[in-house]
Scaffold this motif. Sequence first.
Motif, PDB file in Angstrom:
ATOM      1  N   THR A   1      18.582  19.898  12.921  1.00  0.00           N
ATOM      2  CA  THR A   1      18.472  20.412  14.089  1.00  0.00           C
ATOM      3  C   THR A   1      18.731  22.596  13.447  1.00  0.00           C
ATOM      4  O   THR A   1      19.668  22.726  12.913  1.00  0.00           O
ATOM      5  CB  THR A   1      19.611  20.199  14.754  1.00  0.00           C
ATOM      6  OG1 THR A   1      20.359  20.208  14.719  1.00  0.00           O
ATOM      7  CG2 THR A   1      19.707  19.126  15.651  1.00  0.00           C
ATOM      8  N   GLY A   2      17.826  23.135  14.540  1.00  0.00           N
ATOM      9  CA  GLY A   2      17.776  24.919  15.106  1.00  0.00           C
ATOM     10  C   GLY A   2      17.966  25.235  13.547  1.00  0.00           C
ATOM     11  O   GLY A   2      17.284  24.575  12.783  1.00  0.00           O
ATOM     12  N   SER A   3      17.656  26.912  13.424  1.00  0.00           N
ATOM     13  CA  SER A   3      17.808  27.458  12.439  1.00  0.00           C
ATOM     14  C   SER A   3      19.533  27.203  11.293  1.00  0.00           C
ATOM     15  O   SER A   3      20.007  27.787  11.907  1.00  0.00           O
ATOM     16  CB  SER A   3      17.292  28.794  12.611  1.00  0.00           C
ATOM     17  OG  SER A   3      18.391  29.478  12.634  1.00  0.00           O
ATOM     18  N   PRO A   4      19.114  27.764  10.336  1.00  0.00           N
ATOM     19  CA  PRO A   4      20.407  27.664   9.456  1.00  0.00           C
ATOM     20  C   PRO A   4      20.577  29.111   9.505  1.00  0.00           C
ATOM     21  O   PRO A   4      21.522  29.286   9.210  1.00  0.00           O
ATOM     22  CB  PRO A   4      19.118  27.938   7.680  1.00  0.00           C
ATOM     23  CG  PRO A   4      17.975  26.879   7.506  1.00  0.00           C
ATOM     24  CD  PRO A   4      17.882  27.755   9.197  1.00  0.00           C
ATOM     25  N   LEU A   5      19.647  29.805   9.779  1.00  0.00           N
ATOM     26  CA  LEU A   5      19.957  31.344  10.010  1.00  0.00           C
ATOM     27  C   LEU A   5      21.268  31.576  11.097  1.00  0.00           C
ATOM     28  O   LEU A   5      21.720  32.119  10.670  1.00  0.00           O
ATOM     29  CB  LEU A   5      18.894  32.537  10.012  1.00  0.00           C
ATOM     30  CG  LEU A   5      19.319  34.228  10.399  1.00  0.00           C
ATOM     31  CD1 LEU A   5      19.644  34.392   9.145  1.00  0.00           C
ATOM     32  CD2 LEU A   5      18.073  34.561  10.661  1.00  0.00           C
TER      33      LEU A   5
ATOM     34  N   ALA B   1      26.766  33.774  16.973  1.00  0.00           N
ATOM     35  CA  ALA B   1      25.655  33.262  17.433  1.00  0.00           C
ATOM     36  C   ALA B   1      26.271  31.828  17.612  1.00  0.00           C
ATOM     37  O   ALA B   1      27.279  31.738  17.330  1.00  0.00           O
ATOM     38  CB  ALA B   1      24.491  33.464  16.401  1.00  0.00           C
ATOM     39  N   GLU B   2      25.428  31.569  19.180  1.00  0.00           N
ATOM     40  CA  GLU B   2      25.768  29.530  19.167  1.00  0.00           C
ATOM     41  C   GLU B   2      26.465  28.749  17.931  1.00  0.00           C
ATOM     42  O   GLU B   2      24.950  29.028  16.940  1.00  0.00           O
ATOM     43  CB  GLU B   2      24.956  28.861  20.267  1.00  0.00           C
ATOM     44  CG  GLU B   2      26.064  30.080  21.553  1.00  0.00           C
ATOM     45  CD  GLU B   2      26.525  29.268  22.387  1.00  0.00           C
ATOM     46  OE1 GLU B   2      26.944  28.258  22.181  1.00  0.00           O
ATOM     47  OE2 GLU B   2      27.236  30.003  22.881  1.00  0.00           O
ATOM     48  N   PRO B   3      27.035  28.147  17.846  1.00  0.00           N
ATOM     49  CA  PRO B   3      27.237  27.741  16.833  1.00  0.00           C
ATOM     50  C   PRO B   3      25.792  25.879  17.008  1.00  0.00           C
ATOM     51  O   PRO B   3      25.461  25.938  17.694  1.00  0.00           O
ATOM     52  CB  PRO B   3      28.597  26.462  16.477  1.00  0.00           C
ATOM     53  CG  PRO B   3      28.481  27.242  17.742  1.00  0.00           C
ATOM     54  CD  PRO B   3      28.334  28.094  18.599  1.00  0.00           C
ATOM     55  N   LEU B   4      25.487  25.051  15.672  1.00  0.00           N
ATOM     56  CA  LEU B   4      24.387  24.719  16.232  1.00  0.00           C
ATOM     57  C   LEU B   4      25.298  23.198  16.300  1.00  0.00           C
ATOM     58  O   LEU B   4      26.175  23.221  16.005  1.00  0.00           O
ATOM     59  CB  LEU B   4      24.063  24.142  14.170  1.00  0.00           C
ATOM     60  CG  LEU B   4      23.325  25.512  13.762  1.00  0.00           C
ATOM     61  CD1 LEU B   4      23.002  25.087  12.478  1.00  0.00           C
ATOM     62  CD2 LEU B   4      22.491  25.884  14.536  1.00  0.00           C
ATOM     63  N   PRO B   5      24.563  22.017  16.475  1.00  0.00           N
ATOM     64  CA  PRO B   5      24.675  20.975  17.390  1.00  0.00           C
ATOM     65  C   PRO B   5      25.603  20.217  15.641  1.00  0.00           C
ATOM     66  O   PRO B   5      25.073  20.971  14.687  1.00  0.00           O
ATOM     67  CB  PRO B   5      23.283  19.817  17.719  1.00  0.00           C
ATOM     68  CG  PRO B   5      22.778  20.836  17.728  1.00  0.00           C
ATOM     69  CD  PRO B   5      23.320  22.420  17.222  1.00  0.00           C
ATOM     70  N   GLU B   6      26.445  19.431  16.071  1.00  0.00           N
ATOM     71  CA  GLU B   6      27.706  19.003  15.228  1.00  0.00           C
ATOM     72  C   GLU B   6      26.783  17.518  14.716  1.00  0.00           C
ATOM     73  O   GLU B   6      25.705  17.171  15.863  1.00  0.00           O
ATOM     74  CB  GLU B   6      28.712  18.077  15.384  1.00  0.00           C
ATOM     75  CG  GLU B   6      29.323  19.857  15.391  1.00  0.00           C
ATOM     76  CD  GLU B   6      30.174  20.340  14.365  1.00  0.00           C
ATOM     77  OE1 GLU B   6      29.701  19.966  13.305  1.00  0.00           O
ATOM     78  OE2 GLU B   6      30.527  21.597  14.581  1.00  0.00           O
ATOM     79  N   PRO B   7      26.428  17.238  13.404  1.00  0.00           N
ATOM     80  CA  PRO B   7      27.156  18.115  11.876  1.00  0.00           C
ATOM     81  C   PRO B   7      26.784  18.685  11.838  1.00  0.00           C
ATOM     82  O   PRO B   7      26.613  19.736  10.637  1.00  0.00           O
ATOM     83  CB  PRO B   7      27.134  16.311  11.435  1.00  0.00           C
ATOM     84  CG  PRO B   7      26.244  15.567  11.967  1.00  0.00           C
ATOM     85  CD  PRO B   7      25.669  15.915  12.939  1.00  0.00           C
ATOM     86  N   ASP B   8      25.511  18.817  11.870  1.00  0.00           N
ATOM     87  CA  ASP B   8      24.789  20.153  11.654  1.00  0.00           C
ATOM     88  C   ASP B   8      25.380  21.397  10.661  1.00  0.00           C
ATOM     89  O   ASP B   8      25.253  22.266  10.010  1.00  0.00           O
ATOM     90  CB  ASP B   8      23.207  20.893  11.842  1.00  0.00           C
ATOM     91  CG  ASP B   8      22.389  19.871  11.754  1.00  0.00           C
ATOM     92  OD1 ASP B   8      22.979  18.667  11.095  1.00  0.00           O
ATOM     93  OD2 ASP B   8      21.544  20.254  12.161  1.00  0.00           O
TER      94      ASP B   8
END
Lengths: 286, 358
Positions: free
Chosen positions: B37-41, B51-58
């Motif tokens: 999910t989401g961008s690594p950046l 920035a807002e953290p990515l959803p876990e576990p990412d």
Amino acid sequence: MVSAGEIRGRDLRHRFSSGARALDGIDVELGPGDLLCVVGPNGSGKSTLLRVLAGLLVPDEGEVVLDGRAVRSLSSAERASRMAVVPQSLAGLPDVRVRDFVMGGRYAHLGFFGRHAPEDAEAVDRALADTDLDEMADRLLAELSGGQRQRALLARALAQGSGLWLVDEPTTSLDVEHQVRAFELIAEICKTGRSALVVTHDLNLASQFATEIALFDRGRVAARGTPGEVLRREVLEPVYGPHLSYGTLETPGGPRPFVVPFPDGAARARLDGGPGGASTGPGGGG
Amino acid sequence: MTTRRVPVRIAVPGLVITLVLLLLAGIYTGTSGGLTTGSPLRGLLASMGLAEPLPEPDQTILRLRLHRTLVAAGVGGALALSGAFLQGLFRNPLASPSLIGVSAGSGLGSAVAVLIVGGYGPDFVSGLGSAGAHAPVLVTAFAFAGALAAAFVVLRIAARGGRVSVPSLLLAGIALNTCLAGALAALQAWTLRDYEMHRAILTWTFGTLEDRHAYHATMVWCGLALSALTIPFVAVELDLFAGGEEDAEALGVHTRRVKLLAICAAALSAGCAVAVAGQIAFVGLVVPHLLRILTGTSHRTLLPLAILGGGVFLLSADVAQRLFFGGTAMQPGVLMSLVGGPFFIYLLWRERRVMEAW
């Protein structure tokens, strides 16, 4: 700024770790304008004296005083700004351009992280020009001939701007023309109020340029005086042996003794051309 | 007369920009693979609180990978910097922390520290708990002490009259490496019955970038930064060492101070690298060597570039082996030996004419 260039060594004694005596009670003194040539057979202690005076070797006994201060009490940078050491050769060949190598002589004057001022660059340019190296400034040191490298060492000392020069066999790998020019350069420096001690095997260049010659033998000064006083058969023969012929060259600056390796004291010299003449005899120029 | 290579001198700013871009690309590639999910950046910015953290576990996966990439870059930079210091100090392009025994000294120091703190247990890994709290510092301190001792021993054996000859340096390195390897083997044999302890010590021997934590990255980067602080005080001086120690002294260099600073800086950076990732060979040999060919011998550019170049080198190697070898992750120490060994043989082959004169 050029400092005074006065150095004095008193009763210098040193033994190598093997027990061999390198210096056995040497007194040496140099003042502004002096060009002292130290001559003598191999292993007579000449280069050891130079290292002791330079503060690179601590003698077992005796003290060296440079411009009124004990040389061991000076920091490396203080020493370098007062005294330039020109080695016979380097322990390694730096992989740098000639200009950067000569800039190394300015180390004691450089700012933080080697930052150099316009006067440092000017000093380097002048030194390169005075040693005929200006056209080779951007070449790598490794590309130069042995003689050109020798001149790069002289250029680096020139850039250092010190009042005293300690020079170890500056003419070793130079052709005859550049041998004379190397000594001319050192003599010019001494005429500006600086002083130089030159270790050399070339008795005739010493005769031509030295204000004083010190003859070393087994760690002692066997004789010391003007070229006319030292370069005589009765002084040199006990040290070098009998294989030399002696003569006197009439020069515009007065008579100068010369010595050539020829195993017959009765040899006669005849000089071709030139305003002066030569005479030889058993006593040489005295 | 020996044949001389024509040096390929390239513009330093161009090289710096290239290395920085490669480093950033390495960090991005090293952290981004396999996220669902989401961008690594965004995840990277989130780990810096931007920035807002990515959803876990990412976000957790990304954080662990970020630690690994930062450790890889830091360890590579520290080893290369150590190599550049040692090559300048010994006036010898074949000097490197692994060849002259500095890495082995550091490895033995680490192993002794692991033995003292009682193994590589969960407390040690987390850096928490009564025994574990000071363990990373202790391991680093021992690694540094081991590296420093090895560097001084080599200098003492190999230097004569201010000159270090290539054969005496390499022979001193071989002798020291043999002694240290023997001591390490004895330690391993002694701990054979204690599985955890044995495994912990063995891990250091191979070198690892697995399970690296934030404090590992902090430790190696702090060691590297401290070591790099000495650069302005030794860079010009090491250039002048090229003509010999006595010549440098005559030019006004305080040679004893420079030697001490350079040895401590080399030991500190190599020690920190070994303490967090174990012994990784050849980075310290290859990177400064390549940089010297590219940019010349000035330590004012060589030393800072070694940090950047070493970081890019080890990080790229780590990312590449993860991309190409996938699940069968190879230890970086093993990989570097496989890459660096042949490179060293190539160096010896290329320099064989010069070596005939040794």
